[in-house]
Write an enzyme that holds these catalytic residues in place. Structure first.
Site, PDB file in Angstrom:
ATOM      1  N   HIS A 351       0.844  -1.194   0.000  1.00 13.42           N
ATOM      2  CA  HIS A 351       0.000   0.000   0.000  1.00 13.42           C
ATOM      3  C   HIS A 351       0.881   1.247   0.000  1.00 13.42           C
ATOM      4  O   HIS A 351       1.761   1.391   0.839  1.00 13.42           O
ATOM      5  CB  HIS A 351      -0.944   0.010   1.210  1.00 13.42           C
ATOM      6  CG  HIS A 351      -1.961   1.104   1.104  1.00 13.42           C
ATOM      7  ND1 HIS A 351      -3.165   0.939   0.462  1.00 13.42           N
ATOM      8  CD2 HIS A 351      -1.918   2.392   1.492  1.00 13.42           C
ATOM      9  CE1 HIS A 351      -3.830   2.080   0.482  1.00 13.42           C
ATOM     10  NE2 HIS A 351      -3.091   2.977   1.095  1.00 13.42           N
ATOM     11  N   ALA A 352       0.649   2.140  -0.939  1.00 12.63           N
ATOM     12  CA  ALA A 352       1.540   3.284  -1.139  1.00 12.63           C
ATOM     13  C   ALA A 352       1.637   4.163   0.107  1.00 12.63           C
ATOM     14  O   ALA A 352       0.637   4.422   0.771  1.00 12.63           O
ATOM     15  CB  ALA A 352       1.021   4.122  -2.311  1.00 12.63           C
ATOM     16  N   HIS A 381       0.147  11.991  -5.489  1.00 16.74           N
ATOM     17  CA  HIS A 381      -0.394  12.016  -4.121  1.00 16.74           C
ATOM     18  C   HIS A 381       0.745  11.814  -3.113  1.00 16.74           C
ATOM     19  O   HIS A 381       0.888  12.586  -2.151  1.00 16.74           O
ATOM     20  CB  HIS A 381      -1.451  10.914  -3.974  1.00 16.74           C
ATOM     21  CG  HIS A 381      -1.978  10.740  -2.588  1.00 16.74           C
ATOM     22  ND1 HIS A 381      -3.153  11.318  -2.155  1.00 16.74           N
ATOM     23  CD2 HIS A 381      -1.481  10.079  -1.514  1.00 16.74           C
ATOM     24  CE1 HIS A 381      -3.352  11.010  -0.887  1.00 16.74           C
ATOM     25  NE2 HIS A 381      -2.350  10.252  -0.462  1.00 16.74           N
ATOM     26  N   GLU A 382       1.548  10.787  -3.346  1.00 21.07           N
ATOM     27  CA  GLU A 382       2.623  10.478  -2.385  1.00 21.07           C
ATOM     28  C   GLU A 382       3.664  11.600  -2.349  1.00 21.07           C
ATOM     29  O   GLU A 382       4.136  11.975  -1.274  1.00 21.07           O
ATOM     30  CB  GLU A 382       3.286   9.142  -2.734  1.00 21.07           C
ATOM     31  CG  GLU A 382       2.353   7.939  -2.623  1.00 21.07           C
ATOM     32  CD  GLU A 382       1.648   7.836  -1.280  1.00 21.07           C
ATOM     33  OE1 GLU A 382       2.210   8.274  -0.266  1.00 21.07           O
ATOM     34  OE2 GLU A 382       0.510   7.341  -1.239  1.00 21.07           O
ATOM     35  N   HIS A 385       2.847  14.399  -0.091  1.00 18.46           N
ATOM     36  CA  HIS A 385       3.247  14.188   1.309  1.00 18.46           C
ATOM     37  C   HIS A 385       4.706  14.582   1.508  1.00 18.46           C
ATOM     38  O   HIS A 385       5.061  15.295   2.444  1.00 18.46           O
ATOM     39  CB  HIS A 385       3.089  12.717   1.690  1.00 18.46           C
ATOM     40  CG  HIS A 385       1.676  12.238   1.832  1.00 18.46           C
ATOM     41  ND1 HIS A 385       0.739  12.893   2.585  1.00 18.46           N
ATOM     42  CD2 HIS A 385       1.042  11.138   1.338  1.00 18.46           C
ATOM     43  CE1 HIS A 385      -0.407  12.218   2.548  1.00 18.46           C
ATOM     44  NE2 HIS A 385      -0.246  11.155   1.797  1.00 18.46           N
ATOM     45  N   GLU A 409      -3.333  14.816   2.984  1.00 16.85           N
ATOM     46  CA  GLU A 409      -3.830  13.961   1.902  1.00 16.85           C
ATOM     47  C   GLU A 409      -4.235  14.761   0.664  1.00 16.85           C
ATOM     48  O   GLU A 409      -4.411  14.189  -0.411  1.00 16.85           O
ATOM     49  CB  GLU A 409      -5.024  13.130   2.394  1.00 16.85           C
ATOM     50  CG  GLU A 409      -4.718  12.219   3.570  1.00 16.85           C
ATOM     51  CD  GLU A 409      -3.573  11.254   3.318  1.00 16.85           C
ATOM     52  OE1 GLU A 409      -3.319  10.927   2.144  1.00 16.85           O
ATOM     53  OE2 GLU A 409      -2.910  10.847   4.297  1.00 16.85           O
ATOM     54  N   HIS A 509      -6.447   0.361   5.672  1.00 13.81           N
ATOM     55  CA  HIS A 509      -6.413   1.320   6.784  1.00 13.81           C
ATOM     56  C   HIS A 509      -7.034   0.795   8.071  1.00 13.81           C
ATOM     57  O   HIS A 509      -6.816   1.370   9.130  1.00 13.81           O
ATOM     58  CB  HIS A 509      -7.093   2.623   6.345  1.00 13.81           C
ATOM     59  CG  HIS A 509      -6.449   3.217   5.119  1.00 13.81           C
ATOM     60  ND1 HIS A 509      -6.532   2.619   3.877  1.00 13.81           N
ATOM     61  CD2 HIS A 509      -5.699   4.316   4.947  1.00 13.81           C
ATOM     62  CE1 HIS A 509      -5.862   3.336   2.991  1.00 13.81           C
ATOM     63  NE2 HIS A 509      -5.346   4.372   3.604  1.00 13.81           N
ATOM     64  N   TYR A 519      -9.284  11.385   4.155  1.00 18.24           N
ATOM     65  CA  TYR A 519      -9.382  11.324   2.688  1.00 18.24           C
ATOM     66  C   TYR A 519     -10.668  11.993   2.200  1.00 18.24           C
ATOM     67  O   TYR A 519     -10.699  12.548   1.120  1.00 18.24           O
ATOM     68  CB  TYR A 519      -9.310   9.875   2.196  1.00 18.24           C
ATOM     69  CG  TYR A 519      -8.034   9.183   2.620  1.00 18.24           C
ATOM     70  CD1 TYR A 519      -6.812   9.522   2.051  1.00 18.24           C
ATOM     71  CD2 TYR A 519      -8.032   8.200   3.608  1.00 18.24           C
ATOM     72  CE1 TYR A 519      -5.636   8.899   2.444  1.00 18.24           C
ATOM     73  CE2 TYR A 519      -6.868   7.570   4.003  1.00 18.24           C
ATOM     74  CZ  TYR A 519      -5.669   7.929   3.419  1.00 18.24           C
ATOM     75  OH  TYR A 519      -4.513   7.312   3.814  1.00 18.24           O
TER      76      TYR A 519
HETATM   77  O1  X8Z Z   1      -4.139   5.346   1.255  1.00 15.62           O
HETATM   78  C1  X8Z Z   1      -4.106   6.202   0.390  1.00 15.62           C
HETATM   79  C2  X8Z Z   1      -2.763   6.714  -0.115  1.00 15.62           C
HETATM   80  C3  X8Z Z   1      -1.722   6.678   0.937  1.00 15.62           C
HETATM   81  S1  X8Z Z   1      -1.962   7.870   2.169  1.00 15.62           S
HETATM   82  C4  X8Z Z   1      -2.317   5.872  -1.273  1.00 15.62           C
HETATM   83  N1  X8Z Z   1      -5.253   6.636  -0.180  1.00 15.62           N
HETATM   84  C5  X8Z Z   1      -6.545   6.124   0.212  1.00 15.62           C
HETATM   85  C6  X8Z Z   1      -6.719   4.684  -0.204  1.00 15.62           C
HETATM   86  O2  X8Z Z   1      -5.937   4.190  -1.026  1.00 15.62           O
HETATM   87  O3  X8Z Z   1      -7.661   4.042   0.259  1.00 15.62           O
HETATM   88  C7  X8Z Z   1      -5.366   7.668  -1.212  1.00 15.62           C
HETATM   89  C8  X8Z Z   1      -6.815   7.704  -1.577  1.00 15.62           C
HETATM   90  C9  X8Z Z   1      -7.555   7.009  -0.481  1.00 15.62           C
HETATM   91 ZN    ZN Z   2      -1.773   9.805   1.453  1.00 12.97          ZN
END
Ligand code: X8Z
Ligand code: ZN
Length: 612
Positions: A351-352, A381-382, A385, A409, A509, A519
């Site tokens: 997960h990024a 997005h990354e 950060h 975010e 998450h 988000y």
């Molecule tokens: O988790 C993230 C990022 C890392 S902070 C990739 N996001 C959420 C997800 O993937 O569920 C970005 C959009 C929503």
């Molecule tokens: Zn993020």
């Protein structure tokens, strides 16, 4: 990454927040909680806390980085031990910070004390045995997710990244269903761990004077927890009519594609048909629902392939957007230390995430990049950060964070809103910019990601907050999850689910303990930022065609907000860029206004019954 207090962007930080034990196996003694005497003592306490936390954060970041890059029993144990130590210290400092309440204090000291008290994500009880237990559970849950795989009947096993790619590409409902169901197997063993984690962290939150963990999580927004919940309801209320129109349109198109059996005309949409493992972004089904006469006729995934973009080139291109705004290039260590490609030989958390290892310049991303339009956006997005982290690096430790977690975010996403056809042409990816008659296609593509996401962004913590405050009981975890999925998103499980399943755990998450409302906030904020920055850049055209690429004035204004870190209440940071202190969904609605009209026309023409 940073410790407990703040941020967020990096997942690791949050993980560390959760955990704790002390160096050399010695237990850190609980600090005395006698009432603090004066303002001078408060200032000294804060200074001392910052020194301790900063030092610990570097050690914790390294442990967490290694664990996430090499998931083994040993690295899990080291991560848990480190988490135990950091949580223990954070909880002690939070407890002590509370004793200064009621004193007349310097506002900076008061803000830092408040942050110390209310920024934990997973506070442990003071009891060291319970702290150790919580740290172990938290690491274990992360590991279960990171190592998760599903093996098809053919014997082929796939990771989450591979299963997600399949869900994005396949139109075969049987295969989609198997991938959907298969991935969720990994979450079943998480249920009892999660339940215990909630018990322990609730106890930790109560020890700190909060009613429960829900109240603690909602206390991190410079307003009362209930006011924050009300703000969310207000914002969602403004966006929901647009979501309903999109839902109605997409459901109708899916019905035409798959037929009544698989994709009924009415009711919630089966969650495996929306091109994403969690039905959170629907952009990958654009081709199935594209408008016949307004499709712009290009696909960024194809353009990347045609132009020989590999993972590194994708990141370089994203970096160059930030440098075009006046930000310094990323340091050499970013390139040598980041992870861009999924390793074949070991388990990693794919997960990024974006990291700041030394609270200065050792910034990195960790991401199993797919060469797709979606991941091109996620890279922006990354990097958002990372550029934020570097912008606030000169703040005192406790203020090294974002104005609120939604800001962190929103930054990279704001930049990605500037990836317009004109921009793609400027960087040599696209030959001709489609004319305005194709805007509906472009807006629909954008809405499938941004508007479809909003109820998902909201519902995850609606579920968690009710779990934390006891309104959702463990025996109803999965049912309550699907009730909320239906209520907010209008989607349903494609096959029967029972309490033997734990579907929330199949979303990173939840086992990763990353709050999710951030988000949702980011999806509102990014449209406010984009509009304001376009105004600063002097763009007078439609906001969905605006790109701030190369505009130093917009970049300077953005940087002014980023540099503030968490030093001021978020409305003041918001005001720096947008001129207002209010979060406001109007910018979202204005951006999509032409699409809203078009969707309503389409739904009326096709005589669709909207709603579910
Ligand atoms: O988790 C993230 C990022 C890392 S902070 C990739 N996001 C959420 C997800 O993937 O569920 C970005 C959009 C929503
Ligand atoms: Zn993020």
């Amino acid at each position: 990454m940073k410790l407990p207090f703040k941020q967020p962007s990096q997942i690791a930080l949050v993980v560390s927040v959760a955990l704790g034990l002390s160096a050399c196996g010695q237990q850190i003694k609980p600090v005395a909680t006698a009432p603090a005497v004066d303002a001078k003592a408060a200032a000294e306490f804060v200074n001392d806390a910052e020194v301790k936390l900063e030092a610990l954060s570097i050690e914790a970041s390294r442990a967490e980085w290694i664990y996430s890059n090499f998931i083994t029993e040993d690295t899990a144990a080291l991560s848990a031990a480190m988490g135990e130590k950091t949580t223990s210290m954070s909880v002690q400092l939070a407890t002590q910070a509370a004793t200064f309440a009621g004193l007349k204090l310097d506002p900076v000291v008061a803000r830092k004390l408040n942050s110390l008290r209310s920024s934990l994500i997973l506070p442990a009880p003071l009891d060291p045995a319970k702290n150790a237990e919580l740290a172990k559970i938290s690491s274990e849950l992360n590991g279960l997710y990171g190592k998760g795989k599903y093996c098809f009947a053919s014997g082929e096993c796939m990771t989450q990244t591979e299963l997600s790619a399949l869900m994005a590409e396949s139109k075969d409902p049987q295969l989609l269903l198997e991938a959907w169901q298969g991935w969720r197997q990994i979450a079943k063993p998480m249920r009892s761990l999660f339940q215990r984690e909630v018990e322990l962290a609730n106890e930790g939150a109560r020890d700190l004077g909060f009613a429960d963990l829900s109240e603690l999580w909602r206390s991190q927004y410079d307003m009362k927890p209930q006011e924050f919940s009300n703000e969310l309801d207000r914002l969602w209320g403004e966006i929901k009519p647009l979501y309903d129109s999109l839902h109605c349109y997409v459901r109708g198109e899916l019905n035409e594609q798959y037929g009544d059996e698989v994709a009924p005309k009415t009711g919630p949409i089966p969650a495996h048909l929306l091109g994403n493992m969690w039905a959170q972004h629907w952009g990958t089904i654009y081709n199935s629902v594209a408008p016949k006469d307004a499709d712009p006729g290009f696909d960024v995934t194809e353009l990347l392939a045609k132009n020989g973009y590999d993972e590194v080139k994708m990141v370089k291109q994203a970096e160059s957007f930030f440098t075009s705004l006046g930000f310094d290039a990323l340091p050499e260590t970013f390139w040598s230390r980041s992870l861009f490609v999924q390793p074949k030989d070991r388990d990693v958390v794919c997960h990024a995430s974006a990291w700041d290892l030394d609270n200065q310049d050792d910034i990195r991303i960790k991401m199993c990049i797919q060469k797709t339009a979606e991941d091109f956006t996620v890279i922006h997005h990354e990097l958002g950060h990372n550029f934020y982290q570097r912008a606030y690096k000169n703040q005192p430790y406790i203020f090294k964070g974002s104005a609120n977690d939604g800001f962190h975010e929103a930054i990279g996403d704001t930049i990605a809103l500037s990836i317009t056809p004109k921009y793609l042409q400027q960087i040599g990816l696209l030959e001709t910019v489609p004319d305005a008659s194709k805007d509906i296609g472009l807006l629909l593509q954008q809405a499938l990601n941004k508007i479809a996401f909003m109820p998902f962004g909201l519902m995850i913590d609606q579920w968690r907050w009710q779990v934390f405050n006891g309104q959702i009981k463990p025996e109803d975890y999965n049912k309550a999850w699907w009730d909320l999925r239906e209520k907010y998103q209008g989607v349903k499980a494609p096959i029967e689910r029972t309490e033997a399943d734990f579907d929330p755990g199949a979303k990173y998450h939840v086992p990763g303990n990353v709050p999710y409302t951030r988000y949702f906030l980011a999806h509102v904020l990014q449209f406010q930022f984009h509009k304001a920055l376009c105004d600063i850049a002097g763009d007078t055209g439609p906001v969905h065609r605006c790109s701030i690429y190369g505009n130093k004035e917009a970049g300077a204004k953005l940087n002014q907000m980023l540099e503030m870190g968490a030093s001021k209440p978020w409305p003041e940071a918001l005001e720096v860029v947008t001129g207002t202190q209010q979060m406001d969904a109007k910018a979202v609605l204005d951006y999509f206004a032409p699409l809203q009209t078009w969707l309503n026309e389409q739904n009326t023409q096709a005589q669709r019954q909207c709603g579910w």
